[in-house]
Design an enzyme around this catalytic site. Structure first.
Site, short mmCIF file in Angstrom:
data_model
loop_
_atom_site.label_atom_id
_atom_site.label_comp_id
_atom_site.label_asym_id
_atom_site.label_seq_id
_atom_site.Cartn_x
_atom_site.Cartn_y
_atom_site.Cartn_z
N SER A 22 27.66 1.03 -15.78
CA SER A 22 27.56 2.50 -15.68
C SER A 22 26.43 2.91 -14.72
CB SER A 22 27.38 3.14 -17.05
OG SER A 22 26.11 2.88 -17.59
N ASN A 23 25.36 2.15 -14.65
CA ASN A 23 24.31 2.47 -13.67
C ASN A 23 24.81 2.22 -12.25
OD1 ASN A 23 21.60 3.35 -14.85
ND2 ASN A 23 22.23 1.70 -16.24
N ILE A 105 17.69 -13.82 -15.50
CA ILE A 105 16.35 -13.66 -14.93
C ILE A 105 16.38 -14.20 -13.51
CG2 ILE A 105 13.95 -14.42 -15.09
CD1 ILE A 105 14.31 -14.25 -18.15
N ASN A 120 15.11 -2.85 -10.42
CA ASN A 120 15.74 -3.02 -11.74
C ASN A 120 15.55 -1.74 -12.52
OD1 ASN A 120 16.97 -4.41 -13.95
ND2 ASN A 120 14.94 -4.64 -14.87
N HIS A 122 15.21 -0.44 -16.56
CA HIS A 122 14.96 -0.95 -17.92
C HIS A 122 14.97 0.24 -18.88
CE1 HIS A 122 13.52 -3.70 -20.95
NE2 HIS A 122 12.65 -2.77 -21.33
N ASP A 158 10.46 -7.69 -16.21
CA ASP A 158 10.21 -6.26 -16.42
C ASP A 158 8.76 -5.89 -16.15
OD1 ASP A 158 12.89 -6.01 -17.23
OD2 ASP A 158 12.39 -6.39 -19.32
N GLN A 186 19.58 9.51 -18.84
CA GLN A 186 18.44 9.60 -17.91
C GLN A 186 18.45 8.45 -16.91
OE1 GLN A 186 16.68 12.37 -17.87
NE2 GLN A 186 18.02 12.99 -19.58
C1 GRF Z 1 21.19 -0.39 -19.17
O1 GRF Z 1 20.72 0.13 -20.38
C2 GRF Z 1 20.04 -0.89 -18.33
O2 GRF Z 1 18.88 -0.14 -18.50
C3 GRF Z 1 19.84 -2.29 -18.85
O3 GRF Z 1 21.13 -2.77 -19.13
C4 GRF Z 1 22.01 -1.66 -19.39
C5 GRF Z 1 23.13 -1.80 -18.43
O4 GRF Z 1 24.12 -0.82 -18.64
N1 GRF Z 1 19.12 -3.08 -17.90
P1 GRF Z 1 25.23 -0.57 -17.54
O5 GRF Z 1 25.92 -1.92 -17.31
O6 GRF Z 1 24.56 -0.08 -16.31
O7 GRF Z 1 26.17 0.43 -18.13
#
Ligand code: GRF
Length: 216
Positions: A22-23, A105, A120, A122, A158, A186
């Site tokens: 989703s990101n 990692i 990245n 987090h 991280d 967010q």
């Molecule tokens: C997100 O919560 C991100 O912060 C973390 O892993 C999750 C990935 O979600 N690193 P998506 O695959 O981007 O939906």
């Protein structure tokens, strides 16, 4: 003093995922909507063949590749990532690698290869709650505020210089899932914004600190 910036007008994006993506989609949607004019998504790479985000990337017309570990660890695996990224035009000269739910990692060699060109996201306000299950850690600790962090990747986990953070309240009745959903909203704002700032050459890194140059 180091400047993390692109010297050309276009930043070539490589996005690494392991699952939902989703990101990744938030970044691709922002590019498609013209909100990151200086970036071009070149490839989405997954370490898992069944990552749902691969189909999403295809819908956006972005080339995808599955790079299976097949037993390779550390730099031995990451070399395959470098080959796939560079084959798609994502280089240490004009590339940006976005880890977006990539559940491995990254090796120090990869970080050094793409020096200050790996980001990245987090789901916590670093340096609080690094590692896995950040939202669960926040609920269990009882903090009143959490959020998300976009940071440069360094050789730790991280631990790299922070670019942007966005906060959300933690409610008394929050579970890991409800807090994660609030933070995710967010994340989808923060990550495209950080990619835009990088691709516009507006991030300057001094030690642990990232300074954002205003656009005017
Ligand atoms: C997100 O919560 C991100 O912060 C973390 O892993 C999750 C990935 O979600 N690193 P998506 O695959 O981007 O939906």
């Amino acid at each position: 003093m180091a400047t993390a910036t692109s010297t050309t007008t276009t930043t070539n994006l490589g996005i690494l995922i392991s699952g939902r993506g989703s990101n990744m989609e938030a970044i691709l949607a922002a590019v498609k909507a013209g909100r990151i004019p200086s970036a071009r998504p070149r490839i989405v790479i997954s370490n898992k063949a069944d990552a749902a985000g691969l189909k999403t990337a295809e819908r956006y017309g972005v080339p995808t590749k599955v790079v299976l570990p097949e037993g390779a660890k550390g730099w031995d695996y990451d070399k395959k990532l470098v080959a796939a990224l560079e084959g798609a035009g994502v280089t240490p000269q004009d590339g940006l690698v976005c880890l977006a739910g990539f559940m491995r990692i990254i090796s120090p060699e990869f970080v050094r290869h793409f020096k200050l060109r790996v980001l990245n996201i987090h789901p916590a306000l670093l340096p609080s709650f690094p590692g896995l299950h950040a939202q669960r850690q926040a609920v269990e600790y009882g903090v009143k505020v959490s959020g998300c962090t976009v940071h440069f990747v360094d050789e730790g986990v991280d631990s790299g210089p922070v670019i942007l953070q966005r906060t959300v309240p933690v409610e008394d009745n929050d579970t890991e899932e409800t807090l994660a959903a609030r933070i995710l909203e967010q994340e989808h704002k923060a990550y495209p914004e950080a990619v835009r700032l990088f691709s516009e050459g507006r991030l300057r890194v001094e030690g642990r600190k990232v300074f954002i140059r205003s656009s005017s």
